[in-house]
Design an enzyme around this catalytic site. Sequence first.
Site, PDB file in Angstrom:
ATOM      1  N   ASP A  34      -1.558  -6.148  -6.256  1.00 38.39           N
ATOM      2  CA  ASP A  34      -1.988  -6.946  -7.390  1.00 38.39           C
ATOM      3  C   ASP A  34      -0.788  -7.396  -8.212  1.00 38.39           C
ATOM      4  O   ASP A  34      -0.076  -6.577  -8.792  1.00 38.39           O
ATOM      5  CB  ASP A  34      -2.938  -6.112  -8.262  1.00 38.39           C
ATOM      6  CG  ASP A  34      -3.533  -6.900  -9.420  1.00 38.39           C
ATOM      7  OD1 ASP A  34      -3.471  -8.142  -9.396  1.00 38.39           O
ATOM      8  OD2 ASP A  34      -4.059  -6.272 -10.344  1.00 38.39           O
ATOM      9  N   ASP A  78      -2.266 -15.075 -10.140  1.00 37.70           N
ATOM     10  CA  ASP A  78      -2.700 -13.697  -9.952  1.00 37.70           C
ATOM     11  C   ASP A  78      -3.328 -13.488  -8.583  1.00 37.70           C
ATOM     12  O   ASP A  78      -4.430 -13.952  -8.314  1.00 37.70           O
ATOM     13  CB  ASP A  78      -3.700 -13.343 -11.058  1.00 37.70           C
ATOM     14  CG  ASP A  78      -4.130 -11.890 -11.029  1.00 37.70           C
ATOM     15  OD1 ASP A  78      -3.552 -11.115 -10.235  1.00 37.70           O
ATOM     16  OD2 ASP A  78      -5.032 -11.524 -11.793  1.00 37.70           O
TER      17      ASP A  78
END
Length: 503
Positions: free
Chosen positions: A81, A283
Amino acid sequence: MRTQGALAAGALLVGAACAASTPPGVVRWDISRRDRRQELARLGKRADTYEEVITNEEMRGGYFATCQIGTPGQDLTLQLDTGSSDIWVPASTAQVCSRRGDRGCSFGSFNPDESETFEVVGEGNFDISYVDTSYAKGDYFTDVFEIGGAVIQNMTMGLGSDTDINHGLVGVGYPQNEAIVGTTQSLRSMYPNLPIQMVNEGLINTAAYSLWLNDLDASSGNILFGGIDTKKYVGELTRIDILPTIEDIRTSFKVYLTSLQAVSASGKDTLTSRKFPIPVVLDSGTTLSYLPTDIAQQTWREVGAIWSDQLGNAVIPCKMRTSKGYFSFGFAGPSGPRIKVGMDELVLDLTSGPAPLFTSGKYSGEEACRFGIQNFTSAPYLLGDTFLRSAYVVYDLVNNQIGIAATDFNSTESNIVPFPSLSAHIPSATPAPDQAQATEKPSFTTPAYAAKSGFLDLNAPAPESGDESAASGLGPVFGAGQMAVVGLTMVLTMLGSGLFVLL
């Protein structure tokens, strides 16, 4: 993303690697698509190369890598992430791991009693929470951490003894965004997270990495720590500045989106928003992309997407993935980089099984899919995987810059260039020429929707490459049985990733 927001759907898992070579100072993961039921395999270290295959499991959530933690190593599959900054793992004693089926810790859990090198360094200090109120709490600890054959001897991680999330994460964002910093409200609490510790232990030359996710149906792609691959993008690689959160402190990979165009064979529209320039976070932990409501509704109208109150989503006929129209995202001012995103990347399945059908309205009887651009009413706005697959993105945590170029889909060539030193700029990248103009606010106008008919006409030709310089109201109605299937799949997606998808 942690605390401020956490979104995920779709997934990549680590599997067996192919035999490609990387130069010293670069850690490489190759990406390939597989069925979610295929067994995961591992590859050990090769000379000067650290490499693993990452496999797509679409109904999970995010990008995953199989890692080893402890001595002897325990296998865990953790979510990669860019929107968070800690490595954390569920403890084998966590209640969530005792659940059966997909809700258990099927991706592995960590037993500290079985590691000879486990050491608690912050008892009770690990505390992370997400926008849906999911959480993980426990101790900070240090241990051996191995990923892609790269071994970090002294990695600080969180142990989720009390958590409702069924797998851990590998956060590769700024250390300023670590959970401990939020808990103590002090930057003095920062510790060397994965990119920084890879530099400290001599695995890479600087805290930077590049993502080439390839297209939605691709069989291969890669993520490189410490380098770029000049054969994985087309055109120029452009450097743009990462925006500070407060003063000169950066906590996320936020850049200015300064334009958005809809382009099809019937015309071109410049879409507008009262939020321009729009700060967006790049992201990888987010599958969809989330823009301000005014401009998101304009994209829906262009492509014929309809808001569904039942799903809380903009949905679209699945056949629209063959539309030749595209959206052109512009960054960092009028002469900054532009990335084309086609409809084949923006139409996503709602379930892992047969698609539900529209049961009323103009699309009655057609298969329904989720549209890849959704809306947020306030920041943070996010460009997730529906955008990132079309872009080659380099994250430079030292110089606070993003390198971005159009991806070269399905490239079979490779030319990996390491960052030569800690302070070196992104190799082969040039700065955006007019970033100072990125803060200018354009006037808000209503688009003419000249591109709309070209999007909806599936037989229309693709727009020429030179063309790139609200659908609100009653949503579609799904049958109760279909809603049960869609709802269950969405719940499994959310729980499988551990991060709630805002839909």
